[in-house]
Design a protein around this motif. Structure first.
Motif, short mmCIF file in Angstrom:
data_model
loop_
_atom_site.label_atom_id
_atom_site.label_comp_id
_atom_site.label_asym_id
_atom_site.label_seq_id
_atom_site.Cartn_x
_atom_site.Cartn_y
_atom_site.Cartn_z
N ALA A 1 0.82 -1.22 0.00
CA ALA A 1 0.00 0.00 0.00
C ALA A 1 0.85 1.27 0.00
O ALA A 1 0.59 2.21 0.73
CB ALA A 1 -0.98 0.00 1.18
N THR A 2 1.90 1.26 -0.83
CA THR A 2 2.74 2.44 -0.98
C THR A 2 2.91 2.75 -2.47
O THR A 2 2.73 1.89 -3.32
CB THR A 2 4.15 2.23 -0.39
OG1 THR A 2 4.79 1.15 -1.06
CG2 THR A 2 4.11 1.97 1.10
N ARG B 1 -0.85 8.02 -6.95
CA ARG B 1 -0.91 8.27 -5.51
C ARG B 1 -2.33 8.06 -4.97
O ARG B 1 -2.52 7.46 -3.92
CB ARG B 1 -0.43 9.70 -5.22
CG ARG B 1 -0.33 9.98 -3.73
CD ARG B 1 0.31 11.30 -3.45
NE ARG B 1 -0.63 12.38 -3.75
CZ ARG B 1 -0.32 13.66 -3.67
NH1 ARG B 1 0.90 14.03 -3.34
NH2 ARG B 1 -1.22 14.57 -3.93
N GLU B 2 -3.31 8.50 -5.72
CA GLU B 2 -4.71 8.30 -5.30
C GLU B 2 -5.08 6.83 -5.28
O GLU B 2 -5.86 6.39 -4.45
CB GLU B 2 -5.66 9.07 -6.23
CG GLU B 2 -5.71 10.54 -5.94
CD GLU B 2 -6.13 10.86 -4.52
OE1 GLU B 2 -7.18 10.35 -4.05
OE2 GLU B 2 -5.39 11.61 -3.86
N ARG B 3 -4.52 6.06 -6.20
CA ARG B 3 -4.79 4.62 -6.24
C ARG B 3 -4.37 3.96 -4.92
O ARG B 3 -5.04 3.09 -4.40
CB ARG B 3 -4.05 4.00 -7.42
CG ARG B 3 -4.28 2.54 -7.66
CD ARG B 3 -5.73 2.18 -7.92
NE ARG B 3 -6.27 2.74 -9.11
CZ ARG B 3 -6.48 2.10 -10.25
NH1 ARG B 3 -6.21 0.82 -10.33
NH2 ARG B 3 -7.00 2.70 -11.28
N VAL B 4 -3.26 4.43 -4.38
CA VAL B 4 -2.78 3.91 -3.10
C VAL B 4 -3.72 4.34 -1.98
O VAL B 4 -4.13 3.52 -1.15
CB VAL B 4 -1.34 4.39 -2.81
CG1 VAL B 4 -0.91 4.01 -1.40
CG2 VAL B 4 -0.39 3.81 -3.84
N LYS B 5 -4.09 5.62 -1.95
CA LYS B 5 -4.94 6.15 -0.88
C LYS B 5 -6.33 5.53 -0.90
O LYS B 5 -6.86 5.14 0.14
CB LYS B 5 -5.07 7.66 -1.00
CG LYS B 5 -3.85 8.41 -0.56
CD LYS B 5 -4.10 9.90 -0.67
CE LYS B 5 -2.89 10.68 -0.26
NZ LYS B 5 -3.09 12.12 -0.39
N GLU B 6 -6.94 5.44 -2.07
CA GLU B 6 -8.33 5.00 -2.16
C GLU B 6 -8.50 3.49 -2.14
O GLU B 6 -9.50 2.98 -1.67
CB GLU B 6 -8.97 5.56 -3.43
CG GLU B 6 -9.12 7.06 -3.41
CD GLU B 6 -9.64 7.62 -4.73
OE1 GLU B 6 -9.86 6.83 -5.68
OE2 GLU B 6 -9.82 8.85 -4.80
N ARG B 7 -7.51 2.76 -2.69
CA ARG B 7 -7.68 1.31 -2.85
C ARG B 7 -6.59 0.49 -2.19
O ARG B 7 -6.52 -0.72 -2.40
CB ARG B 7 -7.74 0.96 -4.33
CG ARG B 7 -8.86 1.70 -5.05
CD ARG B 7 -8.91 1.38 -6.50
NE ARG B 7 -9.84 2.27 -7.18
CZ ARG B 7 -9.98 2.32 -8.47
NH1 ARG B 7 -9.28 1.54 -9.25
NH2 ARG B 7 -10.84 3.15 -9.02
N SER B 8 -5.72 1.15 -1.45
CA SER B 8 -4.59 0.48 -0.78
C SER B 8 -3.74 -0.33 -1.76
O SER B 8 -3.24 -1.40 -1.42
CB SER B 8 -5.08 -0.41 0.36
OG SER B 8 -5.71 0.36 1.34
N THR C 1 -0.50 -1.23 -4.17
CA THR C 1 0.96 -1.12 -4.11
C THR C 1 1.41 -0.73 -5.51
O THR C 1 1.14 -1.46 -6.46
CB THR C 1 1.59 -2.45 -3.68
OG1 THR C 1 1.08 -2.80 -2.40
CG2 THR C 1 3.11 -2.33 -3.62
N GLY D 1 4.83 8.58 -2.66
CA GLY D 1 4.96 8.50 -1.21
C GLY D 1 6.40 8.23 -0.79
O GLY D 1 6.84 8.61 0.28
#
Length: 155
Positions: free
Chosen positions: A14-15, A109-116, A118, A138
């Motif tokens: 999730a980064t 970056r949003e893909r990580v925030k919204e869907r966890s 990697t 990140g």
């Protein structure tokens, strides 16, 4: 942009990591990331793909998708729900529309925030487009080649 220099590379869960490394050092890290996935990761690449050339024959399962430019990559990203995403940097992605560089970085970056998810954005060398993507990632790292024939001030 000042980035830490590390002896090896790891893509955390999730980064969003933007990484520059010799391809021989990138392959083990990508292999670890892809082997421990519940769903087969997706690997996007453009015209040049020195990392994929080595990684393609690895034991890690991965779906390989060619894309022409950043606009196409954004469209394809919108349609995939994969939890693990690898994008091999290609400066040609941004030639048609350099403004999409930051948009792509923010989308990843949003893909990580919204869907966890990697996300690994990988390259063998940096350039201004990579630096812009790394600026919104990140985590941005450089893995340098330990080469005794290259003077320390030139590595």
């Amino acid at each position: 942009m000042q980035r830490p220099t590390v002896p090896s590379l790891f893509f955390g869960q999730a980064t969003f990591t933007a990484a520059v490394a010799p391809r021989e050092q990138m392959i083990p890290a990508l292999g670890r990331m892809c082997k421990h996935a519940d769903q087969v990761p997706v690997y996007f690449y453009g015209r040049t793909h020195p990392i994929l050339d080595l990684f393609g024959g690895s034991a890690a399962p991965v779906d390989i998708w060619p894309v022409q430019d950043a606009g196409c990559l954004l469209d394809v990203l919108d349609g995939t729900e994969r939890p693990k995403i690898v994008v091999e940097h290609d400066p040609a992605f941004y030639a048609p529309c350099p403004d999409l560089t930051r948009v792509l970085g923010l989308t990843l970056r949003e893909r990580v925030k919204e869907r966890s998810a990697t996300v690994a954005y990988v390259a063998t060398r940096s350039d201004p487009y990579f630096e812009e993507i790394a600026g919104v990632a990140g985590r941005a790292v450089v893995v340098e080649r330990d080469d005794p024939f290259i003077p320390a001030d030139r590595r």
